[in-house]
Design a protein around this motif. Sequence first.
Motif, PDB file in Angstrom:
ATOM      1  N   THR A   1      19.060  21.314  55.536  1.00  0.00           N
ATOM      2  CA  THR A   1      20.274  21.613  54.788  1.00  0.00           C
ATOM      3  C   THR A   1      20.043  21.556  53.276  1.00  0.00           C
ATOM      4  O   THR A   1      20.643  22.327  52.523  1.00  0.00           O
TER       5      THR A   1
ATOM      6  N   LYS B   1      24.317  22.700  61.295  1.00  0.00           N
ATOM      7  CA  LYS B   1      24.687  21.400  61.868  1.00  0.00           C
ATOM      8  C   LYS B   1      25.495  21.531  63.156  1.00  0.00           C
ATOM      9  O   LYS B   1      25.660  20.552  63.879  1.00  0.00           O
TER      10      LYS B   1
ATOM     11  N   VAL C   1      25.351  26.226  55.942  1.00  0.00           N
ATOM     12  CA  VAL C   1      24.906  24.850  56.167  1.00  0.00           C
ATOM     13  C   VAL C   1      25.632  24.246  57.367  1.00  0.00           C
ATOM     14  O   VAL C   1      25.019  23.586  58.219  1.00  0.00           O
TER      15      VAL C   1
END
Length: 230
Positions: free
Chosen positions: A208, A166, A162
């Motif tokens: 996510t 990002k 995750v």
Amino acid sequence: MMYGLAWDTSTPLAFATSILPILLIGLTVTVKAALAGFAIAIVMGLVFALLRRSRIRAVSWTTAFVVEFLRDTPLLVQLFFLYYVLPDYGVVMPAFLTGVLALGLQYSAYTSEVYRGGIDAIPRGQWEAATALNLSRLTVYRDIVIPQVVPRIVPAMGNYAVAMFKETPVLSVITILEMLGLANMIGEQTYQYLLPLTMVGLIFLLLTLICSAAIHQLERRLPKAGVPLK
């Protein structure tokens, strides 16, 4: 105008509809970079973790230094080094490959610590039993250690997956037009940043959430006793 598309700024809905296709192009770049980087991270992380357990001190100490260097230096510095410094020494790579390698190598330092923690959690009695049975190190890791480690490290690995999604906007500094970079370019051309950036934030949130749900499902389905590799 970008990629032959003109932005319709007459209403927020029309603007969102007109920029969505270009953002989805950026999304494909984001997903490809994150997945390729994560594949490198999980493979190299295991390699680093095993090398750090080497009985040869030169190997274990060198690996420990490399892992600490990768983990303790910013991703941005590593990106600049790979993309702008290595060409001075004859090593030239495409921007996308450079970005994927930078992501994968930095996160391999994190995943190596996850692997190391999982391996260290194996009860000492199992190592002693393997030694008593005169099993090779390859057999021990393949048939005993790794199958037990995998279920234990899935949650931590999921967190890094995750996090890697990002981190992909950082790749825009080496000309990779991922989703956030395209949103900024749209804002520069239309002088409207709120809607493009909001859409990117929502897409990242959805991405996510999907990734987290997949990790939770995988964690629930894996047998706690270990994963058979053959």
